[in-house]
Design a protein around this motif. Structure first.
Motif, PDB file in Angstrom:
ATOM      1  N   VAL A 181      28.387  34.992   2.731  1.00  0.00           N
ATOM      2  CA  VAL A 181      27.093  34.740   2.114  1.00  0.00           C
ATOM      3  C   VAL A 181      26.147  34.276   3.211  1.00  0.00           C
ATOM      4  O   VAL A 181      26.509  33.434   4.041  1.00  0.00           O
ATOM      5  N   TYR A 229      24.275  29.677  -5.503  1.00  0.00           N
ATOM      6  CA  TYR A 229      25.486  29.925  -6.283  1.00  0.00           C
ATOM      7  C   TYR A 229      25.968  31.358  -6.025  1.00  0.00           C
ATOM      8  O   TYR A 229      25.169  32.276  -5.809  1.00  0.00           O
ATOM      9  N   THR A 230      27.277  31.528  -6.084  1.00  0.00           N
ATOM     10  CA  THR A 230      27.851  32.858  -5.904  1.00  0.00           C
ATOM     11  C   THR A 230      29.201  32.914  -6.596  1.00  0.00           C
ATOM     12  O   THR A 230      29.714  31.899  -7.094  1.00  0.00           O
ATOM     13  N   ALA A 279      32.585  37.284  -1.331  1.00  0.00           N
ATOM     14  CA  ALA A 279      31.782  36.804  -2.446  1.00  0.00           C
ATOM     15  C   ALA A 279      30.805  37.896  -2.847  1.00  0.00           C
ATOM     16  O   ALA A 279      30.506  38.804  -2.070  1.00  0.00           O
ATOM     17  N   TYR A 326      21.783  36.518   0.480  1.00  0.00           N
ATOM     18  CA  TYR A 326      22.411  37.812   0.218  1.00  0.00           C
ATOM     19  C   TYR A 326      23.856  37.755   0.695  1.00  0.00           C
ATOM     20  O   TYR A 326      24.285  36.779   1.328  1.00  0.00           O
ATOM     21  N   VAL A 327      24.629  38.790   0.393  1.00  0.00           N
ATOM     22  CA  VAL A 327      26.028  38.842   0.810  1.00  0.00           C
ATOM     23  C   VAL A 327      26.261  40.077   1.664  1.00  0.00           C
ATOM     24  O   VAL A 327      25.518  41.062   1.590  1.00  0.00           O
ATOM     25  N   TYR A 335      23.116  42.140  -3.062  1.00  0.00           N
ATOM     26  CA  TYR A 335      22.838  41.060  -4.008  1.00  0.00           C
ATOM     27  C   TYR A 335      21.798  40.083  -3.456  1.00  0.00           C
ATOM     28  O   TYR A 335      22.014  38.873  -3.411  1.00  0.00           O
ATOM     29  N   THR A 369      27.171  38.509  -5.579  1.00  0.00           N
ATOM     30  CA  THR A 369      26.027  37.938  -6.290  1.00  0.00           C
ATOM     31  C   THR A 369      25.555  36.645  -5.613  1.00  0.00           C
ATOM     32  O   THR A 369      26.359  35.903  -5.030  1.00  0.00           O
ATOM     33  N   THR A 370      24.261  36.393  -5.690  1.00  0.00           N
ATOM     34  CA  THR A 370      23.684  35.137  -5.202  1.00  0.00           C
ATOM     35  C   THR A 370      22.641  34.667  -6.203  1.00  0.00           C
ATOM     36  O   THR A 370      22.014  35.469  -6.897  1.00  0.00           O
ATOM     37  N   GLU A 371      22.447  33.360  -6.266  1.00  0.00           N
ATOM     38  CA  GLU A 371      21.481  32.760  -7.184  1.00  0.00           C
ATOM     39  C   GLU A 371      21.039  31.413  -6.614  1.00  0.00           C
ATOM     40  O   GLU A 371      21.883  30.567  -6.273  1.00  0.00           O
TER      41      GLU A 371
END
Length: 718
Positions: free
Chosen positions: A436, A468-469, A454, A430-431, A418, A456-458
């Motif tokens: 994270v 954000y995750t 966790a 990234y995770v 991600y 996804t990452t943003e």
């Protein structure tokens, strides 16, 4: 002996590349795409070989490393010296130079072809090496051919600008027979894998697989007259990801004609003579993957009814990817997974006494060994395995540069899941599951910013340093506790850098921000189904507006992404066939209007993880649109070995395949700036060597079904 001259390489390369540049005036660089491949960054494969005739169990000093430790090298084939590789040379081969060792008179030579992913593409290489056939018995380590003599190392094929997969090469006379994916299929969710023959003198190439059919794992008979393949034929791939229910077909090597099915259900064929071959399949009676022998009639027509099939290896051990050599009726080489072992090893199976002889377990007991191949005289067995931390070679890469189908967009594989670029493009989040992480794009300053599980990452497009995750378990039921959190990655107070934005705890995931940073779209199981919601990006669910439902229905909407221009939200959904496991990509305006399907991978296929280009005109995503490209059992573990990276414009045009391999590529992201196409190394990180074997090999067949092998229920490392 003489080597293949440079002029031959030029002939081969030029014969398969386009005669004119696809881009006469290349557009200026614009951006970069990054994605992850499950386990691939840790493979570090090299080809090795052991003698097959041992009076005592082999030791590390018996093992010879054939390849040079650069990139990933696999699926080798020993070959007799091809006249095409020798007759065109006008210079003495460097391997004819005298040896510096006392055992110079005992030197031996090996010729082999293999697949290598060096330089960002997948190619077939020819190599001829000389080595000391009588090493010191006291040595406690494997030898490398590079330590013993110079080598020949030349690429044989460049196809489709270096983008396509090349696999399972065999040299027969002046012909190279192999799998390639350089011709796309006309139908979605069908494999591009086909068998080709290239003349090593002229470079001319002929497709042997019929159009509309996919073939895997080709094997050429000792005479070169016949080729056998694993294939679904006209039925096509049905989504299988374990041991495949392909059939065995044979056809004339010269032109692919007189194609006929000879075995129902089988894979990975290997000839011992022109009427006898071995293959593997999963037994319907007891569930063990075993090796079988097929004997074809000596004359007359061939059909499945006229072919005699006999089981060779007994139940109780998974035995697969068999290898034979011409006229060898004494033994075969196989890869095995024993119930008592967490690792895949190479063994010989005695065809006379019906017993196994272990080989690689005595050399590298805690290492996976894959896809054996035998020398023409049966004296050596080759295979590929991880070269290990102690060997020299390429360092572990954070970003591996790959050939891109567009000169204005660079393409990278990242060692992480991600991934997403920061708004300035200078950092990547990234995770690792758990955890994270944030790292500079040059590989420096890697930091864990959240320790928990966790996905996804943003990055926040407005507030610097906010990531954000979704905190919680992955692939969890709709009611599982997963929440959207924000992380201030630049906050030195680690105890106060996390803010929980959802409070209901009902599987909230895949957060994506509007370009002005005011809103978050995400998926939630709040209604009992996974649908899309929008909330305040700073205040979260507790904000004045609470949650606004964007989609609603008895299906799954997920993996949402807001376009940089704010006009669209892309997401994956099974709304066209709820609960089927089939996902297509849809578009919807943030106000809930304009819903439309963008791309679907045939009936039952998957299109997931959409991500917008910086100009909002295209989407990158992962999909099974091109099916599978190889038998999954020939690789390490991949849950979804059909995953490839594609892009498409929002009007549905210019569907483009970006990755062509037999791995699981996923979670792509499209960055805001162009990175030069060169590898980025992890600082102070040695050669990686950590991956899992195929999960279905961990299961022990029983009379009542399948049980998990407790000895392999962890995460075996090699």
């Amino acid at each position: 002996m003489k080597i293949l001259p440079l002029i031959l390489c030029c002939i081969l390369i030029n014969s398969l590349l386009p005669t004119q540049s696809t881009h006469r005036n290349p557009p200026p660089p614009t951006s970069s795409i990054i994605f992850t491949t499950l386990g691939r960054s840790s493979y570090a494969f090299d080809l090795f070989t052991l003698p097959t005739r041992h009076r005592t169990p082999p030791s590390p000093s018996s093992e010879l490393r054939l390849t040079d430790g650069a990139s990933v090298n696999f699926n080798g084939h020993f070959a007799s010296p091809s006249p095409a590789l020798l007759s065109l040379s006008r210079q003495p081969s460097p391997i004819q130079q005298p040896f510096s060792t006392p055992a110079a008179a005992e030197a031996a030579e090996l010729h082999h072809v293999y697949v290598s992913e060096r330089n960002g593409s997948c190619n077939i290489y020819y190599d001829a090496i000389a080595f000391d056939s009588h090493p010191p018995e006291s040595s406690s380590r494997s030898r490398s051919a590079m330590e013993i003599a110079p080598r020949v190392q030349l690429p044989l094929i460049h196809g489709h600008d270096g983008l396509s997969l090349k696999d399972r090469p065999t040299v027969v006379g002046d012909k190279l027979v192999y799998v390639s994916t350089h011709e796309k299929s006309a139908e979605p969710r069908t494999s591009w894998a086909a068998v080709y023959s290239t003349d090593l003198k002229t470079g001319s190439t002929r497709r042997l697989t019929p159009i509309g059919i996919a073939d895997f794992s080709p094997a050429v008979s000792p005479s070169g007259f016949l080729t056998a393949v694993a294939s679904y034929g006209e039925n096509g791939w049905n989504g299988e990801v374990e041991e495949l229910s392909t059939d065995i077909y044979v056809f004339l090597t010269k032109d692919g004609s007189e194609r006929v099915k000879i075995v129902e259900h089988g894979g990975w064929p290997s000839w011992v003579d022109d009427s006898t071959l071995f293959f593997h399949r999963k037994s319907e009676e007891d569930g063990w993957i075993s090796v079988y022998k097929a004997i074809l009639p000596n004359s007359g027509p061939i059909s499945t009814d006229l072919v005699t099939v006999t089981r060779i290896t007994p139940p109780g051990i998974h035995a697969f990817t068999p290898a034979t050599s011409p006229g060898n009726t004494d033994f075969i080489a196989v890869a095995t997974r024993r119930p008592t072992s967490s690792y895949r090893h190479i063994e010989l199976f005695d065809l006379v006494n019906n017993e196994f002889t272990e080989l690689t377990r005595f050399v590298s007991p805690q290492t996976h060994h894959l896809n054996p191949f035998l020398s023409p005289d049966s004296g050596r067995v080759g295979y590929h395995r991880c070269r290990g931390q102690s060997n020299s070679g390429d360092p572990h890469l954070l970003l591996e540069s790959l050939h891109s189908p567009r000169p204005d967009v660079s393409l990278f594989r990242i060692d992480g899941s991600y991934p997403v670029f920061s708004p300035a493009g200078d950092r990547i989040a990234y995770v690792e599951m758990p955890g994270v992480y944030v790292v500079n794009r040059d590989g420096s300053n890697r930091r864990q910013v959240y320790p928990g599980m966790a996905f996804t990452t943003e990055w926040d497009p407005v507030r610097p340093g906010i990531v954000y995750t979704a905190a919680g378990p992955t692939f969890a039921p709709v009611s599982s506790e997963v929440d959207i959190i924000s992380i201030n990655v630049d906050n030195p107070n680690a105890d106060n850098n996390v803010k929980k934005l959802t409070t209901n705890g009902i599987n909230n995931a895949f957060p994506s921000l509007s370009p002005d940073g005011k809103w978050i779209v995400f998926r939630s199981g709040l209604s009992g189904q996974k649908n899309l919601y929008i909330m305040d990006a700073e205040k979260g669910e507790a904000g004045d507006g609470g949650l606004r439902k964007l989609t609603e229905g008895q299906w799954t909407d997920t993996m949402c992404k807001w376009s940089p221009d704010g006009e669209w939200i892309a997401f994956s959904s099974d709304r066209h066939n709820p609960g089927s496991g089939s996902f297509a990509i849809y578009l919807i305006h943030p106000n809930g209007t304009g819903l439309r399907k963008l791309i679907q991978s045939g009936y039952g296929g998957r299109c997931n993880h959409p991500y917008f280009s910086p100009d909002s005109k295209s989407i990158v995503f992962t999909t099974d649109y091109a099916g599978i490209s190889a038998e999954p059992i020939s690789n390490p573990h991949h849950y979804q070995p059909y995953g490839d990276i594609f892009t498409i414009k929002l009007d549905g045009s210019e569907l483009t395949r970006w990755t062509q391999n037999s791995y699981e590529d996923g979670t792509p992201a499209w960055g805001p700036m162009y990175m030069e196409p060169s590898d980025v190394k992890w600082p102070n990180y040695g050669p990686g060597c950590s991956f899992e074997d195929c999960y279905f090999l961990d299961e022990i067949p029983t009379s009542g079904g399948r049980e998990k092998n407790l000895k392999t229920s962890g995460r075996p490392r090699c």
